[in-house]
Write a protein that holds these residues in place. Structure first.
Motif, PDB file in Angstrom:
ATOM      1  N   UNK A 309      64.520  54.802  -5.691  1.00 38.29           N
ATOM      2  CA  UNK A 309      63.998  54.118  -6.876  1.00 38.29           C
ATOM      3  C   UNK A 309      63.753  55.095  -8.017  1.00 38.29           C
ATOM      4  N   UNK A 310      64.104  54.683  -9.219  1.00 44.25           N
ATOM      5  CA  UNK A 310      63.916  55.553 -10.373  1.00 44.25           C
ATOM      6  C   UNK A 310      62.434  55.820 -10.579  1.00 44.25           C
ATOM      7  N   UNK A 311      62.115  57.044 -10.962  1.00 41.08           N
ATOM      8  CA  UNK A 311      60.725  57.470 -11.127  1.00 41.08           C
ATOM      9  C   UNK A 311      60.509  58.048 -12.520  1.00 41.08           C
ATOM     10  N   UNK A 312      59.247  58.188 -12.893  1.00 42.03           N
ATOM     11  CA  UNK A 312      58.914  58.736 -14.202  1.00 42.03           C
ATOM     12  C   UNK A 312      59.536  60.108 -14.399  1.00 42.03           C
ATOM     13  N   UNK A 313      59.564  60.906 -13.331  1.00 43.53           N
ATOM     14  CA  UNK A 313      60.100  62.267 -13.435  1.00 43.53           C
ATOM     15  C   UNK A 313      61.574  62.285 -13.811  1.00 43.53           C
ATOM     16  N   UNK A 314      62.261  61.158 -13.668  1.00 41.23           N
ATOM     17  CA  UNK A 314      63.690  61.088 -13.983  1.00 41.23           C
ATOM     18  C   UNK A 314      63.965  60.797 -15.459  1.00 41.23           C
ATOM     19  N   UNK A 315      62.940  60.354 -16.183  1.00 39.27           N
ATOM     20  CA  UNK A 315      63.157  59.817 -17.527  1.00 39.27           C
ATOM     21  C   UNK A 315      63.867  60.818 -18.435  1.00 39.27           C
ATOM     22  N   UNK A 316      63.462  62.061 -18.393  1.00 39.02           N
ATOM     23  CA  UNK A 316      64.040  63.042 -19.324  1.00 39.02           C
ATOM     24  C   UNK A 316      65.498  63.337 -19.016  1.00 39.02           C
ATOM     25  N   UNK A 317      65.951  63.014 -17.807  1.00 41.00           N
ATOM     26  CA  UNK A 317      67.349  63.239 -17.449  1.00 41.00           C
ATOM     27  C   UNK A 317      68.236  62.045 -17.764  1.00 41.00           C
ATOM     28  N   UNK A 318      67.643  60.915 -18.127  1.00 38.85           N
ATOM     29  CA  UNK A 318      68.406  59.686 -18.358  1.00 38.85           C
ATOM     30  C   UNK A 318      68.814  59.604 -19.824  1.00 38.85           C
ATOM     31  N   UNK A 319      69.786  60.407 -20.201  1.00 38.12           N
ATOM     32  CA  UNK A 319      70.125  60.539 -21.620  1.00 38.12           C
ATOM     33  C   UNK A 319      70.816  59.298 -22.177  1.00 38.12           C
ATOM     34  N   UNK A 320      71.755  58.739 -21.429  1.00 39.63           N
ATOM     35  CA  UNK A 320      72.407  57.534 -21.942  1.00 39.63           C
ATOM     36  C   UNK A 320      71.413  56.372 -21.984  1.00 39.63           C
ATOM     37  N   UNK A 321      70.569  56.272 -20.981  1.00 39.02           N
ATOM     38  CA  UNK A 321      69.552  55.215 -20.978  1.00 39.02           C
ATOM     39  C   UNK A 321      68.657  55.347 -22.203  1.00 39.02           C
ATOM     40  N   UNK A 322      68.219  56.557 -22.498  1.00 41.92           N
ATOM     41  CA  UNK A 322      67.414  56.793 -23.702  1.00 41.92           C
ATOM     42  C   UNK A 322      68.176  56.398 -24.958  1.00 41.92           C
ATOM     43  N   UNK A 323      69.465  56.716 -25.018  1.00 37.30           N
ATOM     44  CA  UNK A 323      70.259  56.374 -26.197  1.00 37.30           C
ATOM     45  C   UNK A 323      70.438  54.867 -26.344  1.00 37.30           C
ATOM     46  N   UNK A 324      70.517  54.160 -25.213  1.00 33.77           N
ATOM     47  CA  UNK A 324      70.561  52.697 -25.268  1.00 33.77           C
ATOM     48  C   UNK A 324      69.276  52.157 -25.889  1.00 33.77           C
ATOM     49  N   UNK A 325      68.140  52.724 -25.499  1.00 34.25           N
ATOM     50  CA  UNK A 325      66.858  52.298 -26.070  1.00 34.25           C
ATOM     51  C   UNK A 325      66.826  52.573 -27.568  1.00 34.25           C
ATOM     52  N   UNK A 326      67.230  53.769 -27.976  1.00 39.95           N
ATOM     53  CA  UNK A 326      67.202  54.136 -29.395  1.00 39.95           C
ATOM     54  C   UNK A 326      68.132  53.231 -30.208  1.00 39.95           C
ATOM     55  N   UNK A 327      69.327  52.970 -29.697  1.00 43.33           N
ATOM     56  CA  UNK A 327      70.263  52.135 -30.439  1.00 43.33           C
ATOM     57  C   UNK A 327      69.766  50.690 -30.531  1.00 43.33           C
ATOM     58  N   UNK A 328      69.112  50.201 -29.485  1.00 43.28           N
ATOM     59  CA  UNK A 328      68.516  48.861 -29.564  1.00 43.28           C
ATOM     60  C   UNK A 328      67.439  48.820 -30.642  1.00 43.28           C
ATOM     61  N   UNK A 329      66.638  49.873 -30.727  1.00 49.85           N
ATOM     62  CA  UNK A 329      65.597  49.922 -31.763  1.00 49.85           C
ATOM     63  C   UNK A 329      66.199  50.076 -33.155  1.00 49.85           C
TER      64      UNK A 329
END
Length: 459
Positions: A309-329
């Motif tokens: 299961x994905x954990x908080x510690x993984x967030x900084x490594x999820x670059x495409x996921x972060x970019x999806x969030x930024x582009x949605x915003x």
């Protein structure tokens, strides 16, 4: 993606060099441009750049100045010649009050920022990680494959629960999340009407819409009073933001007043929950409308986690996921309109701005402008890759604002949005169902009209 804050270039001050901004066309007697802002506000604001960098509008009897370019919105946010005030903030006073960090200016604002900032420091965010993980995975477990998900109520539920559990250590928030969702929808619609069509006395008449607005506003304040009263009655003093407020001192070293405590909690619970919930709704819409990016998020998460299961510690490594969030915003910013007020005779872009003038600008219009973005209306998370992000003009993407009014919860918000997106994408694909309406509903914030999705388990 980061937002750099710098002091803006000096604006010209010589009176003879300054021009009067052009007046936008299409105003009508009495209402001015307020009718267009009420009828089709997003298209109206997006079209203003064609008329100039700074444009005069009439909202009822008032003259308002609209700023349309990224660099001038940066100057506006960073210049001491402008303060938080104007039609938006006046319309929000019934909710946010006058003593909270959202609406305060000057020394009071600086002192309040010092009180709340420790809760949002970058090194404080990991302590919230277990709660964010628990809520994100609980959301995926609560949804049943094939059943219809009402994205409005579910998005508010998780946004309120994370804010309450992390910052207020609140219990029994499910019922309050539902109340907050219903009340905010009514309050923010009413506040938007009061902003664009300022017909003050008419909003005091006992009309059905006014009575509904007043009931919803009263319930929001009652909810906050309940949270504060429960903490006082418990005698507990956990290390959270509510304890910091209850123990805070004013400029004279005395405890801050009850009204300020109330207004600060309102600023934590309501606007933050509204904007995060709206963004979650748009992210769910993105996952349904762009399954190719949902699949990329899923693949990225699995490559990082190895299937756990994905954990908080993984967030900084999820670059495409972060970019999806930024582009949605970028395409669907929760906060689509902002205002400031000139505190002195000043200028923007060579145009004269008189003291006391209200200035309005739209992050929605700025972030979708074809002059700033190639394929400006396309959903393209890869535009935020390091090799491409330099193509975006400065201040053309400032989802959390800049300067001393920058949202203190930016890292907190991005962490939970990235984690929720990752957890949902790895478990489900999403489809819109009959009766869903993903058209944009405009109030103080933007959200889908009625987004209904069906979660489909991944094989």
């Amino acid at each position: 993606m980061t937002v750099e804050s710098v002091r803006p270039e000096a604006q010209p001050r010589v009176a003879s060099e300054l021009r009067e901004p052009p007046l936008a066309g299409g105003g009508i007697p009495l209402l001015g441009h307020g009718w267009k802002l009420a009828r089709d506000p997003l298209a109206f604001m997006a079209g203003l750049r064609d008329h100039g960098d700074v444009v005069r509008l009439k909202l009822g009897p008032k003259t308002v100045y609209a700023v349309t370019t990224p660099d001038l919105t940066g100057s506006l946010a960073l210049s001491p010649d402008f303060k938080i005030d104007g039609p938006l903030w006046e319309s929000l006073e019934g909710l946010l009050g006058k003593e909270g960090v959202a609406t305060a200016n000057g020394p009071r604002h600086r002192r309040q920022r010092r009180t709340i900032q420790p809760a949002f420091r970058l090194d404080a965010i990991p302590a919230y990680g277990p709660i964010m993980e628990e809520e994100a995975h609980a959301l995926t477990e609560r949804w049943q494959p094939g059943e219809t998900v009402d994205c409005t109520s579910e998005s508010f539920r998780i946004a309120v629960r994370i804010a309450a559990r992390c910052l207020l250590r609140g219990d029994y928030m499910d019922e309050r999340a539902e109340r907050l969702c219903n009340a905010l929808a009514t309050v923010f619609r009413g506040m938007y009407r009061r902003m664009v069509i300022p017909l003050g006395p008419l909003y005091k008449l006992p009309l059905p819409a006014n009575r509904e607005f007043n009931r919803a506003l009263a319930d929001l304040h009652l909810l906050v009073d309940e949270i504060v009263a429960e903490r006082r009655a418990s005698g507990q003093r956990p290390d959270d933001l509510l304890t910091a407020l209850l123990e805070a001192k004013d400029e004279n070293g005395d405890p801050i007043g009850e009204q300020e405590i109330h207004d600060q909690v309102v600023a934590i619970v309501t606007p933050g929950s509204e904007t995060v919930a709206s963004t979650i709704m748009w992210l769910l819409h993105v996952l349904a409308e762009h399954p190719e990016h949902a699949d990329r998020v899923c693949a990225e998460v699995e490559s990082v986690t190895g299937g756990r299961p994905v954990a908080f510690q993984d967030v900084r490594s999820l670059r495409h996921t972060n970019n999806v969030v930024v582009e949605a915003m970028r395409l669907r910013p929760a906060v689509w309109i902002l205002t400031r007020r000139a505190v002195t005779d000043t200028s923007l872009g060579g145009y004269r701005i008189p003291a006391g003038a209200d200035i309005i600008y739209s992050p929605y219009a700025i972030q979708r402008d074809a002059k700033s973005y190639a394929d400006n209306l396309e959903f393209d998370p890869d535009r935020w890759l390091p090799e491409r992000v330099g193509d975006v003009p400065k201040y053309a993407m400032s989802p959390f604002s800049v300067g001393n009014r920058k949202c203190p919860s930016d890292h907190f918000s991005m962490a939970q949005l990235t984690l929720i997106t990752a957890a949902l994408s790895t478990k489900y694909r999403f489809e819109q169902v009959p009766g869903s309406n993903d058209a944009t509903r405009v109030g103080i914030t933007l959200r889908p009209q009625k987004l209904l999705l069906r979660p489909v388990p991944r094989d």
